[in-house]
Design a protein around this motif. Structure first.
Motif, PDB file in Angstrom:
ATOM      1  N   PRO A 168     -11.511  36.610  -1.405  1.00  7.63           N
ATOM      2  CA  PRO A 168     -12.115  35.652  -2.339  1.00  7.63           C
ATOM      3  C   PRO A 168     -12.829  36.345  -3.506  1.00  7.63           C
ATOM      4  CG  PRO A 168     -13.384  35.740  -0.297  1.00  7.63           C
ATOM      5  CD  PRO A 168     -12.134  36.542  -0.074  1.00  7.63           C
ATOM      6  N   ARG A 196       1.286  40.962  -8.971  1.00  9.90           N
ATOM      7  CA  ARG A 196       0.869  39.642  -8.515  1.00  9.90           C
ATOM      8  C   ARG A 196       1.544  39.276  -7.187  1.00  9.90           C
ATOM      9  NH1 ARG A 196      -0.749  34.629 -12.344  1.00  9.90           N
ATOM     10  NH2 ARG A 196      -1.435  33.318 -10.601  1.00  9.90           N
ATOM     11  N   VAL A 202      -7.669  40.812  -9.179  1.00 12.08           N
ATOM     12  CA  VAL A 202      -7.817  39.791 -10.219  1.00 12.08           C
ATOM     13  C   VAL A 202      -9.273  39.865 -10.674  1.00 12.08           C
ATOM     14  CG1 VAL A 202      -7.668  37.319 -10.719  1.00 12.08           C
ATOM     15  CG2 VAL A 202      -6.165  38.339  -9.017  1.00 12.08           C
ATOM     16  N   HIS A 242      -4.933  39.626 -14.158  1.00 12.96           N
ATOM     17  CA  HIS A 242      -4.312  40.274 -13.000  1.00 12.96           C
ATOM     18  C   HIS A 242      -4.069  41.734 -13.362  1.00 12.96           C
ATOM     19  CE1 HIS A 242      -3.589  36.101 -11.817  1.00 12.96           C
ATOM     20  NE2 HIS A 242      -3.375  36.550 -10.605  1.00 12.96           N
TER      21      HIS A 242
HETATM   22  N1  ATP Z   1      -7.612  27.925  -3.660  1.00  8.46           N
HETATM   23  C1  ATP Z   1      -8.400  28.942  -3.863  1.00  8.46           C
HETATM   24  N2  ATP Z   1      -9.719  28.855  -3.645  1.00  8.46           N
HETATM   25  C2  ATP Z   1     -10.527  29.888  -3.838  1.00  8.46           C
HETATM   26  N3  ATP Z   1     -10.093  31.079  -4.270  1.00  8.46           N
HETATM   27  C3  ATP Z   1      -8.804  31.260  -4.506  1.00  8.46           C
HETATM   28  C4  ATP Z   1      -7.877  30.197  -4.314  1.00  8.46           C
HETATM   29  N4  ATP Z   1      -6.640  30.662  -4.636  1.00  8.46           N
HETATM   30  C5  ATP Z   1      -6.804  31.930  -4.984  1.00  8.46           C
HETATM   31  N5  ATP Z   1      -8.088  32.307  -4.903  1.00  8.46           N
HETATM   32  C6  ATP Z   1      -8.634  33.617  -5.193  1.00  8.46           C
HETATM   33  O1  ATP Z   1      -8.317  33.925  -6.534  1.00  8.46           O
HETATM   34  C7  ATP Z   1      -7.920  35.292  -6.664  1.00  8.46           C
HETATM   35  C8  ATP Z   1      -6.560  35.479  -7.207  1.00  8.46           C
HETATM   36  O2  ATP Z   1      -5.758  34.475  -6.852  1.00  8.46           O
HETATM   37  P1  ATP Z   1      -4.288  34.323  -7.364  1.00  8.46           P
HETATM   38  O3  ATP Z   1      -4.134  32.934  -7.833  1.00  8.46           O
HETATM   39  O4  ATP Z   1      -3.896  35.422  -8.233  1.00  8.46           O
HETATM   40  O5  ATP Z   1      -3.573  34.581  -6.024  1.00  8.46           O
HETATM   41  P2  ATP Z   1      -2.830  33.655  -5.087  1.00  8.46           P
HETATM   42  O6  ATP Z   1      -3.293  32.251  -5.230  1.00  8.46           O
HETATM   43  O7  ATP Z   1      -2.880  34.263  -3.740  1.00  8.46           O
HETATM   44  O8  ATP Z   1      -1.363  33.879  -5.610  1.00  8.46           O
HETATM   45  P3  ATP Z   1      -0.586  33.309  -6.886  1.00  8.46           P
HETATM   46  O9  ATP Z   1      -0.346  34.513  -7.690  1.00  8.46           O
HETATM   47  O10 ATP Z   1       0.643  32.758  -6.276  1.00  8.46           O
HETATM   48  O11 ATP Z   1      -1.444  32.287  -7.542  1.00  8.46           O
HETATM   49  C9  ATP Z   1      -8.092  35.849  -5.276  1.00  8.46           C
HETATM   50  O12 ATP Z   1      -9.388  36.396  -5.202  1.00  8.46           O
HETATM   51  C10 ATP Z   1      -7.957  34.663  -4.375  1.00  8.46           C
HETATM   52  O13 ATP Z   1      -8.576  34.909  -3.151  1.00  8.46           O
END
Ligand code: ATP
Ligand code: IVC
Ligand code: AKG
Ligand code: FE2
Ligand code: MG
Length: 332
Positions: A168, A196, A202, A242
């Protein structure tokens, strides 16, 4: 005016220490002129260019490509694999498995290891923390007396579908009972290509200008790993970056920078090695009554079990892990 000078004016507007600037009034207009000490996040030195210093000042991170050699990374990987195969016993080492595996019936093999913490007693891995090219950058942020305070090798597992491989969004300072924050820096080196797909870092650029926020376990349905606290509320509209990196690329970032990492959607274990450094001149703080009280309590409980003692302070847990890597151990 040069582009750098233009950007310096932008930096001036970001800073909360107006006394570092000379205010001049020409034709009724207030103009702030840059002075070297106005950059509060790094020291003036021969290594960082003005552009790099300004970029760290504005963004809270600095990415250096190809800083660690492929041979060194391969040696860290081999040391990690020896630990996974249980060929070596390392005092103080914490081996963590992903919560989705730790809580399941099935007996995990070595590959289930998601993170090593506190490898300061493993000479080959700890070599990472003393690499001269890393310390040269670290010194720009900490000054000459440098302590390696916290070591990690992150082996982000393929996500099991519960999204527990995510980390998180958080500020690392939440975990640290020492200050000042500006004299602490993390170095994080990609041990392979990170993108990614496999859950790269991130970051929220500029978030280090804020204060330490309240952290807690996020309310994730699939579960959350032990001590993976997240910022309770951060602006969802803040631009996110990212950080896609190649093997050996290294990012240095400020402990107030809000960052996390996404789920690993590949079949491989995404590897990175990192160390948090602090100036040995930093001092410990008492976290009672602050936003850090919750993590302080959790760390003390785990440490009491690990060392089988009942009176460990949050500060003690850091003082025993910290190792001097340059200069003099003045305080921490
Ligand atoms: N629904 C959510 N609630 C809280 N934190 C989130 C959530 N989705 C992603 N994060 C946090 O945001 C950061 C980056 O997320 P990111 O969106 O890049 O990854 P992802 O959701 O796993 O994959 P994607 O690239 O498919 O979106 C990470 O720290 C992740 O833990
Ligand atoms: C800046 C920096 C500090 C930022 C960060 O790194 S944030 C994350 C930091 N996280 C940590 O430091 C966690 C360190 N990990 C640990 O201390 C350990 O791995 C533990 C989580 C305590 C597990 O210890 P271990 O010796 O492996 O013990 P056991 O296997 O017997 O398990 C004991 C109980 O813990 C549970 N557990 C194991 N791994 C995890 C997990 N990943 N997340 C949540 N719970 C977990 C396990 O299921 C067991 O629970 P019970 O059966 O007792 O209910
Ligand atoms: O996923 C990662 O490698 C980053 C982990 C991280 O930010 C941390 O452990 O503090
Ligand atoms: Fe972090
Ligand atoms: Mg997402």
């Amino acid at each position: 005016m040069s582009r750098a000078a233009d950007r310096l004016k932008v930096v001036v507007n970001h800073l909360d220490r107006p006394s570092s600037f000379v205010q001049a009034s020409t034709s009724g207009q207030n103009v702030a002129y840059y002075q070297p000490q106005a950059l509060r996040y790094s020291f003036d030195n021969d290594l960082l260019s003005t552009e790099q210093r300004i970029s760290y000042e504005e963004d809270g991170f600095l990415l250096i490509k190809g800083l660690v050699s492929g041979e060194d990374i391969d040696r860290f990987r081999a040391a990690f694999e020896r630990i996974c195969r249980r060929e070596v016993q390392v005092p103080g080492l914490v081996v963590m498995r992903d919560v989705s595996i730790a809580k399941s019936e099935f007996v995990p093999d070595q590959k289930a290891i998601s993170k090593l913490q506190d490898f300061q007693e493993e000479p080959e891995l700890f070599r990472y923390c003393s690499l001269p090219q890393i310390l040269n950058y670290v010194e720009c942020f900490t000054g000459p007396n440098i302590m390696a305070m916290h070591t990690m090798l992150i082996n982000k597992p393929p996500d099991t579908g519960n999204k527990t491989s995510r980390h998180p969004m958080h500020q690392d300072l939440h975990y640290f009972p020492f200050r000042p924050a500006d004299r602490i820096v993390c170095s994080w080196t990609a041990m392979e290509k990170v993108n990614r797909q496999n859950g790269c870092l991130v970051v929220l650029p500029g978030s280090h200008h804020g204060t330490l926020k309240e952290h807690d376990y996020p309310e994730w349905e699939g579960g959350v790993n032990k001590m993976y606290h997240g910022v309770r509320d951060h602006d969802p509209n803040h631009p996110r970056v990212h950080l896609e990196m190649e093997k050996g690329d290294t990012v240095f970032f400020h402990p107030l920078l809000i960052h996390g990492s996404g789920k690993n959607q590949t079949q491989g274990f995404r590897k990175a090695i990192s160390c948090h450094y602090a100036s040995a001149d930093c001092y410990y703080i008492d976290v009672r009554g602050t936003t850090q009280e919750n993590i302080g309590q959790e760390v003390k409980e785990i440490a009491a079990r690990k060392y089988a003692v009942d009176d460990v302070t949050f500060e003690d847990t850091w003082a025993v892990r910290g190792r001097l890597v340059q200069g003099e151990r003045t305080n921490l």
